[in-house]
Design a protein around this motif. Structure first.
Motif, mmCIF file in Angstrom:
data_model
loop_
_atom_site.group_PDB
_atom_site.id
_atom_site.type_symbol
_atom_site.label_atom_id
_atom_site.label_comp_id
_atom_site.label_asym_id
_atom_site.label_seq_id
_atom_site.Cartn_x
_atom_site.Cartn_y
_atom_site.Cartn_z
ATOM 1 N N CYS A 7 0.818 -1.217 0.000
ATOM 2 C CA CYS A 7 0.000 0.000 0.000
ATOM 3 C C CYS A 7 0.848 1.262 0.000
ATOM 4 C CB CYS A 7 -0.903 0.032 1.232
ATOM 5 S SG CYS A 7 -2.336 -1.032 1.099
ATOM 6 N N ASN A 8 0.272 2.323 -0.533
ATOM 7 C CA ASN A 8 0.907 3.624 -0.534
ATOM 8 C C ASN A 8 0.257 4.476 0.557
ATOM 9 O OD1 ASN A 8 2.018 6.123 -1.042
ATOM 10 N ND2 ASN A 8 0.921 6.447 -2.960
ATOM 11 N N PHE A 9 1.003 4.739 1.644
ATOM 12 C CA PHE A 9 0.541 5.589 2.739
ATOM 13 C C PHE A 9 1.304 6.913 2.739
ATOM 14 C CE2 PHE A 9 -0.297 1.315 4.489
ATOM 15 C CZ PHE A 9 -1.639 1.460 4.832
ATOM 16 N N TYR A 10 1.872 7.284 1.614
ATOM 17 C CA TYR A 10 2.693 8.490 1.530
ATOM 18 C C TYR A 10 1.914 9.689 2.088
ATOM 19 C CZ TYR A 10 5.801 12.060 -0.289
ATOM 20 O OH TYR A 10 6.668 13.117 -0.392
ATOM 21 N N GLY A 11 2.467 10.317 3.133
ATOM 22 C CA GLY A 11 1.837 11.499 3.709
ATOM 23 C C GLY A 11 0.534 11.244 4.450
ATOM 24 N N ALA B 225 4.961 -1.801 2.084
ATOM 25 C CA ALA B 225 4.156 -0.578 2.106
ATOM 26 C C ALA B 225 5.053 0.653 2.125
ATOM 27 C CB ALA B 225 3.221 -0.582 3.315
ATOM 28 N N ASP B 226 4.527 1.772 1.639
ATOM 29 C CA ASP B 226 5.263 3.025 1.568
ATOM 30 C C ASP B 226 4.699 4.002 2.597
ATOM 31 O OD1 ASP B 226 6.485 5.427 0.939
ATOM 32 O OD2 ASP B 226 6.056 5.305 -1.211
ATOM 33 N N PHE B 227 5.458 4.238 3.676
ATOM 34 C CA PHE B 227 5.060 5.144 4.743
ATOM 35 C C PHE B 227 5.841 6.456 4.691
ATOM 36 C CE2 PHE B 227 3.926 1.011 6.547
ATOM 37 C CZ PHE B 227 2.666 1.277 7.076
ATOM 38 N N ARG B 228 6.493 6.754 3.586
ATOM 39 C CA ARG B 228 7.308 7.968 3.524
ATOM 40 C C ARG B 228 6.446 9.195 3.868
ATOM 41 N NH1 ARG B 228 9.630 7.929 -2.182
ATOM 42 N NH2 ARG B 228 7.605 6.957 -2.530
ATOM 43 N N ALA C 109 3.110 -6.129 14.057
ATOM 44 C CA ALA C 109 2.889 -5.866 12.633
ATOM 45 C C ALA C 109 4.105 -6.338 11.836
ATOM 46 C CB ALA C 109 2.651 -4.379 12.395
ATOM 47 N N ASP C 110 3.888 -6.691 10.587
ATOM 48 C CA ASP C 110 4.982 -7.096 9.701
ATOM 49 C C ASP C 110 5.246 -5.963 8.724
ATOM 50 O OD1 ASP C 110 6.765 -8.201 7.888
ATOM 51 O OD2 ASP C 110 5.731 -10.140 7.805
ATOM 52 N N LEU C 111 6.402 -5.310 8.891
ATOM 53 C CA LEU C 111 6.803 -4.191 8.051
ATOM 54 C C LEU C 111 7.992 -4.574 7.167
ATOM 55 C CD1 LEU C 111 6.275 -2.058 11.088
ATOM 56 C CD2 LEU C 111 5.404 -1.221 8.925
ATOM 57 N N ASN D 261 11.099 5.892 5.372
ATOM 58 C CA ASN D 261 11.860 7.137 5.266
ATOM 59 C C ASN D 261 10.970 8.333 5.582
ATOM 60 O OD1 ASN D 261 13.110 5.046 3.821
ATOM 61 N ND2 ASN D 261 14.311 6.480 2.635
ATOM 62 N N GLY D 262 11.402 9.144 6.555
ATOM 63 C CA GLY D 262 10.688 10.361 6.874
ATOM 64 C C GLY D 262 9.394 10.159 7.651
ATOM 65 N N ALA D 263 9.096 8.941 8.058
ATOM 66 C CA ALA D 263 7.869 8.697 8.828
ATOM 67 C C ALA D 263 8.040 9.180 10.266
ATOM 68 C CB ALA D 263 7.529 7.202 8.822
ATOM 69 N N ASP D 264 6.940 9.645 10.860
ATOM 70 C CA ASP D 264 6.948 10.064 12.257
ATOM 71 C C ASP D 264 6.378 8.928 13.091
ATOM 72 O OD1 ASP D 264 6.668 11.189 14.764
ATOM 73 O OD2 ASP D 264 5.710 13.026 14.044
#
Length: 163
Positions: A57-61, A77-80, A92-94, A100-103
């Protein structure tokens, strides 16, 4: 799209474009969001996605403040740039997730698998007050969980089973 207040059991959102969607006070147990675009989406408050799949999944922003994501699958998944402040990501499995850049301020990642085989995916993460996968606190580890990640999912202790 707004899914606020919804009950979704075994929902199927594979490949869906949910960019900017709102998921507040949603219960989405064992749902499949594989490959969905959740860029800029709001998965906040009492979102409960226990055991759901978010593979690729794309969770960008995205804003995932306080989300309950115990045991969810986020492989690739993309959590940038995502804000996961206070989220529960226990077990969770990441694997291969882009963080990158996730808070990750205040996130509980106890028993979660964050693959360390690709360190380039673990750059510029905010680890403040984060419970690392091994149960230690990022603040006690020099402000990071790097060095406190498991080599394999089997190395983790998880009351919900191996991620």
């Amino acid at each position: 799209a707004s899914f606020d207040g919804s009950l979704v059991s075994a929902g199927y959102f594979v490949g869906a474009n949910l960019s900017g969607a709102s998921f507040r006070n949603v219960y989405a147990r064992a749902s499949d969001f594989g490959g969905a675009n959740l860029e800029g989406a709001r998965l906040q408050a009492t979102v409960r996605s226990i055991g759901s799949q978010f593979i690729g999944c794309n969770f960008y922003g995205a804003s995932m403040i306080g989300a309950e994501l115990t045991g969810a699958l986020f492989i690739g998944a993309d959590f940038r740039g995502a804000d996961l402040n206070g989220a529960n990501m226990q077990c969770a499995d990441l694997s291969s997730a882009k963080l990158n850049g996730a808070d990750l301020t205040g996130v509980d990642m106890t028993g979660a698998y964050v693959g360390r085989e690709k360190p380039e995916l673990l750059v510029d993460i905010v680890w403040s007050g984060t419970t690392c996968p091994d149960g230690t606190l990022s603040d006690d580890n020099g402000g990071t969980c790097i060095g406190h990640l498991a080599s394999t999912p089997a190395d983790l202790e998880c009351p919900y089973g191996t991620p």
